[in-house]
Scaffold this active site. Structure first.
Site, mmCIF file in Angstrom:
data_model
loop_
_atom_site.group_PDB
_atom_site.id
_atom_site.type_symbol
_atom_site.label_atom_id
_atom_site.label_comp_id
_atom_site.label_asym_id
_atom_site.label_seq_id
_atom_site.Cartn_x
_atom_site.Cartn_y
_atom_site.Cartn_z
ATOM 1 N N CYS A 94 -9.915 -6.664 1.750
ATOM 2 C CA CYS A 94 -10.112 -5.274 2.171
ATOM 3 C C CYS A 94 -11.592 -4.882 2.071
ATOM 4 O O CYS A 94 -12.003 -3.901 2.641
ATOM 5 C CB CYS A 94 -9.271 -4.342 1.299
ATOM 6 S SG CYS A 94 -7.720 -5.051 0.781
ATOM 7 N N THR A 109 0.854 -1.201 0.000
ATOM 8 C CA THR A 109 0.000 0.000 0.000
ATOM 9 C C THR A 109 0.882 1.241 0.000
ATOM 10 O O THR A 109 0.672 2.172 -0.787
ATOM 11 C CB THR A 109 -0.926 0.003 1.236
ATOM 12 O OG1 THR A 109 -1.750 -1.169 1.184
ATOM 13 C CG2 THR A 109 -1.808 1.235 1.272
ATOM 14 N N HIS A 153 3.760 -10.251 3.594
ATOM 15 C CA HIS A 153 2.797 -11.191 4.212
ATOM 16 C C HIS A 153 2.000 -12.005 3.203
ATOM 17 O O HIS A 153 1.248 -12.902 3.590
ATOM 18 C CB HIS A 153 1.867 -10.455 5.186
ATOM 19 C CG HIS A 153 0.861 -9.549 4.548
ATOM 20 N ND1 HIS A 153 -0.456 -9.922 4.415
ATOM 21 C CD2 HIS A 153 0.964 -8.308 4.034
ATOM 22 C CE1 HIS A 153 -1.123 -8.915 3.845
ATOM 23 N NE2 HIS A 153 -0.276 -7.931 3.610
ATOM 24 N N SER A 156 4.415 -6.974 -0.879
ATOM 25 C CA SER A 156 4.218 -7.075 0.575
ATOM 26 C C SER A 156 4.651 -8.461 1.045
ATOM 27 O O SER A 156 4.246 -9.470 0.448
ATOM 28 C CB SER A 156 2.735 -6.921 0.923
ATOM 29 O OG SER A 156 2.439 -5.629 1.341
ATOM 30 N N ASN A 205 -5.731 -9.823 -7.041
ATOM 31 C CA ASN A 205 -5.908 -10.419 -5.714
ATOM 32 C C ASN A 205 -7.221 -11.179 -5.585
ATOM 33 O O ASN A 205 -7.303 -12.155 -4.846
ATOM 34 C CB ASN A 205 -5.814 -9.340 -4.626
ATOM 35 C CG ASN A 205 -6.589 -8.084 -4.955
ATOM 36 O OD1 ASN A 205 -6.361 -7.444 -5.979
ATOM 37 N ND2 ASN A 205 -7.524 -7.740 -4.097
ATOM 38 N N THR A 218 13.260 4.766 11.117
ATOM 39 C CA THR A 218 14.097 3.626 11.508
ATOM 40 C C THR A 218 13.535 2.335 10.915
ATOM 41 O O THR A 218 12.326 2.086 10.977
ATOM 42 C CB THR A 218 14.150 3.519 13.048
ATOM 43 O OG1 THR A 218 14.652 4.752 13.545
ATOM 44 C CG2 THR A 218 15.044 2.381 13.495
#
Ligand SMILES: Cc1ncc(COP(=O)(O)O)c(C=O)c1O
Length: 382
Positions: free
Chosen positions: A324, A72, A200, A198, A150, A236
């Site tokens: 989503c 995203t 995951h 991504s 997807n 970070t």
């Protein structure tokens, strides 16, 4: 009875190798990769090793990989940089079947006066290449195309799309989030300029992903605030997440061929078994040009959300559309773009297989689902 998870396009379970490595990092590697002492250097070394693994999986060089919080963020980075890089307004060409993380930034550009061309797809979900050619001929500022859908798993003809974009000198962004780890993704073969992914979706952790910019193309960062990622993304680094992503990519690289074979066999058995028991079901997508793990099917006369809940109670997790969108009653824009009616879209389920699934689980689903479809149809008076 153990639950059966058939929603791997929403997210995937972590591989044990990923968990082990991440635990080691969380426990034993306290440094900030930007620090110049030994603790910092240890963390930096791990981040760079992971970067090399991600780069290898996508056929890029490590310099071209920028870690982000996921696809995203990567998609938003590309479209936001586009808006900043073009004086005034410009033209974006994309498709009508994108993930919301491209769709919504594209809508935002449009609201600011940009022209957005959303290319149609055919009944199988594939892009019309003549329409693409016409769009490219208008010299847009960017072409953005979802590599593998997807919801349906449909794969676009990426090599051809990239060659055409190149011939017209139009930069190409590909969202390869679903393709990565399930289908060959090689930027040496598909010359895209930007790629989003991504972790995951390929058995890595949530909240980490990457934007690959070919040739290290200069993109204005979305997240400002530090020198990290060579000033391409401030903040970070999520060291454990990055390392987990790297391990997931290394496993995917080693196992891609065997993964595709075993997942394809499970998916095909599922479809054939369902077809024998429910003759009037309809495949949404393309069997020939689709991710091997994804089965999106319409069960005419049965409500997808009813089926989803019934299966959930029986211990089977599936999706009635994009993850989503769950909870929302609006029909899938992807299925509508393929010419399905709202009613047909509502009668559809997505079953996506992956790590941890086996043949016995598929047989169990074949025992449960047809009966549930019959009940849902009776309840709907079909
Ligand atoms: C094709 C595609 N792009 C982008 C995303 C967004 O990924 P994330 O939520 O990890 O940022 C997803 C996840 O559903 C996806 O399937």
């Amino acid at each position: 009875m153990d639950r059966i998870y058939l929603d791997h396009n929403a997210t995937t379970p972590l591989r044990p190798e990923v968990v082990e490595t991440m635990l080691h990092v969380l426990r034993d590697v306290p440094g900030n990769p930007s620090s110049t002492h030994a603790e910092g250097a240890a963390a930096r070394g791990l981040v760079e090793r992971a970067r090399a693994r991600v780069a290898e999986l996508v056929g890029a060089s490590p310099d071209e990989v920028v870690f982000t919080a996921g696809a995203t963020e990567a998609n938003n980075t590309v479209l936001a940089a586009l808006a900043r890089g073009v004086a005034g307004t410009g033209h974006l060409v994309t498709t009508a079947a994108e993930h919301p993380s491209v769709q919504e930034p594209a809508d935002a550009l449009e609201a600011r006066g940009w022209r957005v061309t959303r290319l149609g797809v055919d009944a199988d979900g594939r892009l019309d290449l003549d329409a693409l050619e016409a769009g490219l001929a208008e010299a847009p500022a960017l072409l953005s195309v979802l590599w593998a859908n997807n919801e349906t798993g449909v794969l676009q003809p990426m090599t051809e799309i990239a060659e055409r974009a190149r011939a017209h000198g139009v930069p190409l962004h590909v969202d390869a989030t679903q393709a990565l780890g399930k289908s060959p993704v090689d930027l040496a073969r598909v010359p895209a300029d930007y790629l989003s992914a991504s972790a995951h979706k390929l058995n890595g952790p949530k909240g980490i992903g990457c934007l690959v910019t070919r040739g290290g193309a200069d993109l204005a960062p979305l997240v400002l605030g530090g020198p990290q990622e060579k000033r391409r993304r401030g903040g970070t680094e999520n060291v454990a997440g990055i390392v987990g992503f790297g391990v997931a990519c290394e496993l995917a690289h080693k196992e891609l061929a065997s993964r595709m074979e075993s997942l394809g066999a499970l998916r095909d058995r599922l479809f054939e078994g369902l077809r024998q028991r429910i003759p009037d079901l309809r495949w949404n997508g393309s069997r020939e040009h689709g991710l091997v793990n994804t089965l999106n099917v319409e069960f005419p006369g049965a409500a997808g959300d009813v089926l989803l809940q019934a299966l959930d109670l029986e211990g089977v997790a599936v999706s009635a559309g994009a993850a989503c969108h769950s909870g929302s009653i609006s029909p899938s824009h992807v299925l509508l773009a393929m010419g399905r009616t709202a009613e047909q879209a509502h009668a559809s389920l997505r079953l996506s297989v992956g790590y941890g699934n086996d043949a016995a689980q598929i047989e169990r689903v074949l025992e449960i689902l047809p009966e549930r479809v019959a009940r849902a149809r009776a309840a709907a008076g079909a």
